[in-house]
Motif scaffolding. Sequence first.
Motif, PDB file in Angstrom:
ATOM      1  N   ARG A 224      10.781   3.703  -4.321  1.00  0.00           N
ATOM      2  CA  ARG A 224       9.485   3.524  -3.656  1.00  0.00           C
ATOM      3  C   ARG A 224       9.015   4.803  -2.959  1.00  0.00           C
ATOM      4  N   PHE A 225       9.940   5.554  -2.390  1.00  0.00           N
ATOM      5  CA  PHE A 225       9.606   6.777  -1.657  1.00  0.00           C
ATOM      6  C   PHE A 225      10.016   8.004  -2.472  1.00  0.00           C
ATOM      7  N   THR A 226       9.258   9.078  -2.305  1.00  0.00           N
ATOM      8  CA  THR A 226       9.594  10.351  -2.944  1.00  0.00           C
ATOM      9  C   THR A 226       9.443  11.472  -1.925  1.00  0.00           C
TER      10      THR A 226
ATOM     11  N   GLN B 288       6.096  10.764   0.044  1.00  0.00           N
ATOM     12  CA  GLN B 288       5.182   9.816  -0.590  1.00  0.00           C
ATOM     13  C   GLN B 288       5.816   8.437  -0.506  1.00  0.00           C
ATOM     14  N   MET B 289       5.111   7.499   0.086  1.00  0.00           N
ATOM     15  CA  MET B 289       5.642   6.156   0.294  1.00  0.00           C
ATOM     16  C   MET B 289       4.753   5.160  -0.433  1.00  0.00           C
ATOM     17  N   ASN B 290       5.306   4.487  -1.424  1.00  0.00           N
ATOM     18  CA  ASN B 290       4.586   3.482  -2.204  1.00  0.00           C
ATOM     19  C   ASN B 290       5.210   2.112  -1.994  1.00  0.00           C
ATOM     20  N   SER B 291       4.480   1.082  -2.387  1.00  0.00           N
ATOM     21  CA  SER B 291       4.972  -0.294  -2.272  1.00  0.00           C
ATOM     22  C   SER B 291       5.541  -0.560  -0.879  1.00  0.00           C
ATOM     23  N   LEU B 292       4.790  -0.184   0.108  1.00  0.00           N
ATOM     24  CA  LEU B 292       5.278  -0.298   1.486  1.00  0.00           C
ATOM     25  C   LEU B 292       5.495  -1.750   1.887  1.00  0.00           C
TER      26      LEU B 292
ATOM     27  N   GLY C 269       0.797  -1.203   0.000  1.00  0.00           N
ATOM     28  CA  GLY C 269       0.000   0.000   0.000  1.00  0.00           C
ATOM     29  C   GLY C 269       0.839   1.266   0.000  1.00  0.00           C
ATOM     30  N   SER C 270       0.158   2.401   0.113  1.00  0.00           N
ATOM     31  CA  SER C 270       0.818   3.711   0.053  1.00  0.00           C
ATOM     32  C   SER C 270       0.342   4.605   1.179  1.00  0.00           C
TER      33      SER C 270
ATOM     34  N   ARG D 240       1.079   8.991   2.386  1.00  0.00           N
ATOM     35  CA  ARG D 240       1.809  10.247   2.187  1.00  0.00           C
ATOM     36  C   ARG D 240       1.919  10.957   3.520  1.00  0.00           C
TER      37      ARG D 240
END
Length: 113
Positions: free
Chosen positions: A66-68, A81-85, A16-17, A19
Amino acid sequence: QVQLVESGGGLVQAGGSLRLSCAASRSMFTIGAMAWYRQAPGRARELVATITQRGDTTYVDSVKGRFTISRDNAKNTLYLQMNSLKPEDTAMYYCTIPATTYWGQGTQVTVSS
């Protein structure tokens, strides 16, 4: 003086993601580099990402791709922004101004498997 207040943490399933946001109490046009750190239970605090005033970024290897990290100086807000946690991303996340004593209170991120 500046106060930093994080928000946006929570419980999310793996993949999941989330922010995270960090609101600064003074104009971020007057603040240079900023950073996100995290600390998991029983582990040392770890630098996750940094961003300069002009937007140059760095990331720890474990979050690259994964993070921005980003900043909106007009809104006095820093983002992560954290994706593919992953479960190993579980930690308290803090924003800070490097080389100062200014830290937020942290926001908890928990990733379930």
